[in-house]
Motif scaffolding. Structure first.
Motif, PDB file in Angstrom:
ATOM      1  N   ASP A   1     -44.020  31.634 116.407  1.00  0.00           N
ATOM      2  CA  ASP A   1     -44.756  32.907 117.071  1.00  0.00           C
ATOM      3  C   ASP A   1     -45.658  32.020 118.116  1.00  0.00           C
ATOM      4  O   ASP A   1     -46.892  32.294 118.458  1.00  0.00           O
ATOM      5  CB  ASP A   1     -45.622  33.577 116.199  1.00  0.00           C
ATOM      6  N   MET A   2     -45.201  31.097 119.031  1.00  0.00           N
ATOM      7  CA  MET A   2     -45.692  30.602 120.284  1.00  0.00           C
ATOM      8  C   MET A   2     -47.070  29.559 119.781  1.00  0.00           C
ATOM      9  O   MET A   2     -48.048  29.634 120.818  1.00  0.00           O
ATOM     10  CB  MET A   2     -46.274  31.810 121.243  1.00  0.00           C
TER      11      MET A   2
ATOM     12  N   THR B   1     -43.500  29.287 127.660  1.00  0.00           N
ATOM     13  CA  THR B   1     -43.290  29.936 126.371  1.00  0.00           C
ATOM     14  C   THR B   1     -42.577  28.877 125.443  1.00  0.00           C
ATOM     15  O   THR B   1     -41.619  27.912 126.157  1.00  0.00           O
ATOM     16  CB  THR B   1     -42.334  31.090 126.506  1.00  0.00           C
ATOM     17  N   TYR B   2     -42.439  28.935 124.396  1.00  0.00           N
ATOM     18  CA  TYR B   2     -41.707  27.969 123.436  1.00  0.00           C
ATOM     19  C   TYR B   2     -41.075  28.383 122.408  1.00  0.00           C
ATOM     20  O   TYR B   2     -41.413  29.609 122.016  1.00  0.00           O
ATOM     21  CB  TYR B   2     -42.775  26.907 122.714  1.00  0.00           C
ATOM     22  N   LYS B   3     -39.907  28.000 122.026  1.00  0.00           N
ATOM     23  CA  LYS B   3     -38.934  28.600 120.818  1.00  0.00           C
ATOM     24  C   LYS B   3     -39.429  28.114 119.747  1.00  0.00           C
ATOM     25  O   LYS B   3     -39.932  27.010 119.533  1.00  0.00           O
ATOM     26  CB  LYS B   3     -37.514  27.946 121.278  1.00  0.00           C
ATOM     27  N   ASP B   4     -39.463  28.771 118.445  1.00  0.00           N
ATOM     28  CA  ASP B   4     -39.765  28.406 117.285  1.00  0.00           C
ATOM     29  C   ASP B   4     -38.838  27.382 116.929  1.00  0.00           C
ATOM     30  O   ASP B   4     -37.551  27.467 117.168  1.00  0.00           O
ATOM     31  CB  ASP B   4     -39.581  29.809 116.184  1.00  0.00           C
TER      32      ASP B   4
ATOM     33  N   LYS C   1     -39.536  24.192 125.175  1.00  0.00           N
ATOM     34  CA  LYS C   1     -39.485  25.190 126.322  1.00  0.00           C
ATOM     35  C   LYS C   1     -38.358  26.185 126.162  1.00  0.00           C
ATOM     36  O   LYS C   1     -37.209  25.811 126.176  1.00  0.00           O
ATOM     37  CB  LYS C   1     -39.764  24.526 127.523  1.00  0.00           C
ATOM     38  N   LYS C   2     -38.585  27.419 126.537  1.00  0.00           N
ATOM     39  CA  LYS C   2     -37.671  28.304 126.540  1.00  0.00           C
ATOM     40  C   LYS C   2     -36.896  28.432 127.927  1.00  0.00           C
ATOM     41  O   LYS C   2     -37.715  28.138 128.898  1.00  0.00           O
ATOM     42  CB  LYS C   2     -38.011  29.782 126.271  1.00  0.00           C
TER      43      LYS C   2
ATOM     44  N   PRO D   1     -47.293  31.630 132.265  1.00  0.00           N
ATOM     45  CA  PRO D   1     -47.622  31.118 130.803  1.00  0.00           C
ATOM     46  C   PRO D   1     -46.120  30.316 130.592  1.00  0.00           C
ATOM     47  O   PRO D   1     -44.943  30.806 130.800  1.00  0.00           O
ATOM     48  CB  PRO D   1     -47.639  32.273 129.999  1.00  0.00           C
TER      49      PRO D   1
END
Length: 144
Positions: free
Chosen positions: A57-58, A30-33, A143-144, A28
């Motif tokens: 919150d994604m 993941t994204y930063k707020d 993106k994280k 998956p």
């Protein structure tokens, strides 16, 4: 029989090599707020799209999408007019279809959460292509 076995081994080895080069798409992303802005490349007239997305919150909680004309003006209710006047109704209607589509693309992205699930609107495919490019650019930043 020996040739069949050799062919089977060769095919199997080739398949393994192909699969080894594939990415694991099940991981998956993941994204930063935050709020992120992405930009598309320009079209043949120098216009480009800009998407601003907010992630919390994604989830994509907001998306704003505008396209800018080469002269720096936003494509809005005046897009398709010549010197502030509708001189060609067909051209103006097509231009306004693209303006309407820009808003719909942004709303749909928030609704479905996946860029791949946003469908192009007939007659507004350049705006759609630029939308995809701008959103991908923004998501790359998140993106994280």
């Amino acid at each position: 029989m020996k040739n069949k076995a050799l062919s089977l081994v060769s095919a199997l080895a080739f398949t393994v090599l192909l699969l080894a080069g594939c990415k694991d798409s099940s991981a998956p992303v993941t994204y930063k707020d935050g709020t992120y802005t992405g930009k598309s490349s320009g079209d043949d007239r120098g216009a480009y799209g800009e998407a601003t997305i907010t992630i919390q919150d994604m989830k994509i909680t907001d998306c704003q999408y505008v396209t800018w004309q080469k002269d720096g003006t936003i494509k809005d209710e005046n897009y398709g007019k010549v010197n502030g006047v509708i001189s060609n109704q067909d051209y103006y209607d097509k231009a306004q279809l693209a303006v309407k589509a820009m808003k719909e693309y942004a709303e749909k992205l928030v609704e479905v959460q996946e860029l791949e699930d946003v469908d192009a609107i007939s007659g507004a495919t350049i705006a759609f292509d630029q939308f995809q490019e701008a959103v991908n650019d923004a998501l790359d930043e998140a993106k994280k």
